[in-house]
Motif scaffolding. Structure first.
Motif, PDB file in Angstrom:
ATOM      1  N   GLY A 468      68.650 100.575  13.243  1.00  0.00           N
ATOM      2  CA  GLY A 468      68.463 101.609  12.380  1.00  0.00           C
ATOM      3  C   GLY A 468      67.153 102.516  12.607  1.00  0.00           C
ATOM      4  O   GLY A 468      67.043 103.518  12.350  1.00  0.00           O
ATOM      5  N   THR A 469      66.090 101.808  13.118  1.00  0.00           N
ATOM      6  CA  THR A 469      64.988 102.218  13.022  1.00  0.00           C
ATOM      7  C   THR A 469      64.093 102.242  14.238  1.00  0.00           C
ATOM      8  O   THR A 469      63.217 103.152  14.670  1.00  0.00           O
ATOM      9  CB  THR A 469      64.182 101.750  11.950  1.00  0.00           C
ATOM     10  OG1 THR A 469      63.553 100.416  12.105  1.00  0.00           O
ATOM     11  CG2 THR A 469      64.560 101.917  10.417  1.00  0.00           C
ATOM     12  N   SER A 470      64.281 101.348  15.294  1.00  0.00           N
ATOM     13  CA  SER A 470      63.612 101.110  16.616  1.00  0.00           C
ATOM     14  C   SER A 470      64.127 100.436  17.548  1.00  0.00           C
ATOM     15  O   SER A 470      65.189  99.772  17.415  1.00  0.00           O
ATOM     16  CB  SER A 470      62.239 100.363  16.110  1.00  0.00           C
ATOM     17  OG  SER A 470      62.567  98.948  15.810  1.00  0.00           O
ATOM     18  N   LYS A 471      63.544 100.671  18.516  1.00  0.00           N
ATOM     19  CA  LYS A 471      64.197 100.029  19.803  1.00  0.00           C
ATOM     20  C   LYS A 471      63.605  98.788  20.076  1.00  0.00           C
ATOM     21  O   LYS A 471      62.935  98.302  19.222  1.00  0.00           O
ATOM     22  CB  LYS A 471      63.594 100.711  21.265  1.00  0.00           C
ATOM     23  CG  LYS A 471      64.340 102.357  21.245  1.00  0.00           C
ATOM     24  CD  LYS A 471      63.502 102.814  22.360  1.00  0.00           C
ATOM     25  CE  LYS A 471      64.250 104.254  22.592  1.00  0.00           C
ATOM     26  NZ  LYS A 471      63.755 105.212  21.443  1.00  0.00           N
ATOM     27  N   ILE A 472      64.236  97.740  20.911  1.00  0.00           N
ATOM     28  CA  ILE A 472      63.989  96.384  21.165  1.00  0.00           C
ATOM     29  C   ILE A 472      62.711  96.393  21.725  1.00  0.00           C
ATOM     30  O   ILE A 472      62.334  97.491  22.427  1.00  0.00           O
ATOM     31  CB  ILE A 472      64.956  95.636  21.800  1.00  0.00           C
ATOM     32  CG1 ILE A 472      65.227  96.087  23.182  1.00  0.00           C
ATOM     33  CG2 ILE A 472      66.205  95.280  20.873  1.00  0.00           C
ATOM     34  CD1 ILE A 472      66.118  95.312  23.932  1.00  0.00           C
ATOM     35  N   LEU A 473      61.646  95.556  21.568  1.00  0.00           N
ATOM     36  CA  LEU A 473      60.324  95.442  22.234  1.00  0.00           C
ATOM     37  C   LEU A 473      60.112  94.003  22.396  1.00  0.00           C
ATOM     38  O   LEU A 473      60.196  93.116  21.377  1.00  0.00           O
ATOM     39  CB  LEU A 473      59.342  95.908  21.392  1.00  0.00           C
ATOM     40  CG  LEU A 473      57.773  95.728  21.851  1.00  0.00           C
ATOM     41  CD1 LEU A 473      57.681  96.605  23.279  1.00  0.00           C
ATOM     42  CD2 LEU A 473      56.900  96.222  20.913  1.00  0.00           C
ATOM     43  N   PHE A 474      59.689  93.570  23.700  1.00  0.00           N
ATOM     44  CA  PHE A 474      59.220  91.996  23.951  1.00  0.00           C
ATOM     45  C   PHE A 474      57.548  92.085  24.135  1.00  0.00           C
ATOM     46  O   PHE A 474      57.061  93.062  24.922  1.00  0.00           O
ATOM     47  CB  PHE A 474      59.979  91.410  25.317  1.00  0.00           C
ATOM     48  CG  PHE A 474      61.311  91.514  24.963  1.00  0.00           C
ATOM     49  CD1 PHE A 474      62.046  90.421  24.576  1.00  0.00           C
ATOM     50  CD2 PHE A 474      62.358  92.605  25.205  1.00  0.00           C
ATOM     51  CE1 PHE A 474      63.646  90.312  24.341  1.00  0.00           C
ATOM     52  CE2 PHE A 474      63.795  92.322  25.199  1.00  0.00           C
ATOM     53  CZ  PHE A 474      64.166  91.405  24.538  1.00  0.00           C
ATOM     54  N   THR A 475      57.110  90.927  24.248  1.00  0.00           N
ATOM     55  CA  THR A 475      55.873  90.438  24.634  1.00  0.00           C
ATOM     56  C   THR A 475      55.889  89.393  25.493  1.00  0.00           C
ATOM     57  O   THR A 475      56.617  88.510  25.237  1.00  0.00           O
ATOM     58  CB  THR A 475      54.901  90.425  23.478  1.00  0.00           C
ATOM     59  OG1 THR A 475      55.301  89.326  22.543  1.00  0.00           O
ATOM     60  CG2 THR A 475      54.712  91.609  22.799  1.00  0.00           C
ATOM     61  N   ALA A 476      55.090  89.444  26.627  1.00  0.00           N
ATOM     62  CA  ALA A 476      54.861  88.153  27.339  1.00  0.00           C
ATOM     63  C   ALA A 476      54.567  86.785  26.726  1.00  0.00           C
ATOM     64  O   ALA A 476      53.642  87.143  25.576  1.00  0.00           O
ATOM     65  CB  ALA A 476      53.792  88.532  28.341  1.00  0.00           C
ATOM     66  N   ALA A 477      55.345  86.134  26.500  1.00  0.00           N
ATOM     67  CA  ALA A 477      55.169  84.794  25.735  1.00  0.00           C
ATOM     68  C   ALA A 477      54.008  83.758  26.309  1.00  0.00           C
ATOM     69  O   ALA A 477      53.595  83.756  27.377  1.00  0.00           O
ATOM     70  CB  ALA A 477      56.502  84.121  25.576  1.00  0.00           C
TER      71      ALA A 477
END
Length: 477
Positions: A468-477
């Motif tokens: 509803g509000t934002s795109k997906i985002l990943f960070t390096a684990a």
């Protein structure tokens, strides 16, 4: 215009469909037609221009998804000596739309039918696109009728195009036709779809073309969780697509010989785009030897395989440089071919859903009749590529935003989870920002990290996913 096929089911009030409705509102997509346009469509539906030539004795059939009612094309296939005759009837939108008046102006504003995962926003009012202009069964309709003769190997011979009255005898769907052909119960005009389709596929391979039969991505809701799946296209869908390609190629050849026309062109994919696709193949464990061409690789993939299906979806990125090229008075353009078709090609078989097709048909009719195209066609011709490009940008925005919303819905309950992926792109201006392709589920998203090894495996953590509000985002684990 390649379109990533995503289908979403569920109640209109479900969070995913609510997010898609909000996107339509945000983008200002014109769902309702202005009253004057709707009134013009209703008047036109009652009194279309009727051609003199009557081809209603030919038992045409349409072949589309079961729920489709905007039927642009009807076919009749037969043997012709040692080869074949393809009759291909295209809905004659110009029989209903008066140039310069309300319907025409609205079509120029909309340009294309827009496809969302849960519904479509049509180019023309439904009283035309799903009613009076649609090639519905057992209804007499004005059409642009192509007759294309093929030799035994599927090569094009004589071509004719004229206005005609036609009547489809049957509305067929892909699954039903596939079952009939596989079971040997199809009547000859339907059974020949396989024979002609496979012959045209061999011709395509010989000239170095490629049909990208990308699977349909399906997002279904199960116990308040969204699940990703793929529906692989049936062979009958590819054979049917070959009829459209055949007609588009014949139309392009006619226009080039006539000296005036509008082509669908695509330059060869830049090396960077192919390199990115190779990294996506690596992420999805698809073996792509360097000596194997893109076209050759595609023909080895199985759309029933989930990893292959995801890769075929990403292959549409190589088609995004396509555009429309106009020419007139014998001054041919520098580029006349479409790289994926590997031949001159134009859009002319979907006028209910695409503005340019109406113009291409008129030019081809004029070419065969040995006369200049109508004045309204010539007056709009030079501005057509820009208008179609504007429509393509809107459609591209819709596609990208829909993918973001759907993938966020798919992963919304997995924030904090760690996934295996591969970095397929890094922003050259911001090396800490890139794009990661997950191995499972096969989705693509933005990734941030101090070190993003381009083309290499990377463990990533999902930090954001809200449809509803934002795109997906990943960070390096």
């Amino acid at each position: 215009m390649p379109r990533r096929k995503i289908r979403v089911t569920g109640a209109p009030e479900a969070p995913l469909r609510a997010a898609l409705a909000a996107l339509r509102s945000e983008l200002g997509v014109p769902e309702a037609f202005p009253p004057e346009v709707q009134e013009a469509a209703e008047r036109a539906a009652k009194a279309p221009a009727r051609p003199a030539y009557d081809a209603t004795d030919i038992p045409f059939f349409t072949l589309d998804p079961p729920a489709s009612t905007d039927l642009d094309q009807a076919a009749h296939l037969s043997r012709q000596g040692t080869g074949y005759r393809v009759r291909y009837a295209i809905a004659d939108v110009a029989a209903f739309v008066v140039p310069g008046e309300a319907l025409d102006a609205e079509a120029h504003r909309r340009v294309n039918t827009l496809y969302f995962p849960d519904e479509k926003i049509p180019l023309h009012p439904s009283v035309l696109s799903e009613g009076a202009a649609s090639l519905l069964p057992d209804q007499v309709r004005p059409a642009v009728l192509w007759t294309i003769d093929l030799d035994a190997d599927g090569r094009t011979g004589a071509v004719d195009v004229r206005r005609a009255l036609v009547r489809s005898r049957a509305k067929l769907d892909y699954a039903g036709v596939q079952k009939q052909i596989d079971g040997g119960t199809a009547e000859e005009p339907v059974a020949l779809l396989k024979e002609i389709g496979e012959a045209r596929e061999r011709q395509e391979a010989e000239r170095g073309g490629i049909s990208l039969n990308a699977p349909e991505q399906e997002i279904t809701e199960q116990d308040h969780t969204y699940v990703l799946g793929y529906r692989a296209p049936l062979p009958a869908e590819g054979w049917n697509a070959q009829l459209s390609l055949l007609t588009g190629m014949a139309a392009a050849d006619l226009m080039l010989a006539h000296g005036t026309g509008v082509l669908r062109t695509l330059p060869a994919a830049p090396d960077g785009a192919v390199a990115r696709l190779r990294r996506t193949a690596t992420a999805l464990h698809i073996d792509w030897p360097h000596h194997v061409s893109y076209a050759a690789l595609i023909r080895t993939l199985d759309p029933h395989n989930t990893r292959h299906a995801a890769f075929l979806q990403e292959c549409t990125t190589l088609l995004r440089g396509a555009g429309y090229t106009v020419f007139r008075d014998g001054a041919l353009p520098a580029i006349t071919t479409h790289a994926a078709v590997a031949a001159p090609y134009t859009h002319c078989t979907a006028p209910l859903r695409r503005l340019a097709d109406r113009y291409a048909s008129e030019i081809c009719l004029a070419a065969v009749a040995g006369r200049p195209p109508p004045g309204w066609v010539l007056a709009a011709l030079d501005g057509l590529p820009r208008r179609m490009a504007d429509g393509a940008r809107i459609a591209g925005t819709v596609e990208r935003e829909c993918v973001d919303i759907v993938e966020a819905a798919l992963l919304k309950d997995r924030v904090g989870d760690v996934f295996d992926g591969c970095v397929v792109d890094v922003d050259e201006h911001r090396p800490t920002v890139g794009t990661v392709q997950l191995i499972s589920p096969a989705v693509i998203g933005r990734v941030e990290g101090d070190r993003l090894p381009l083309g290499e495996r990377l463990r990533v953590r999902l930090t954001r996913a809200d449809p509803g509000t934002s795109k997906i985002l990943f960070t390096a684990a």
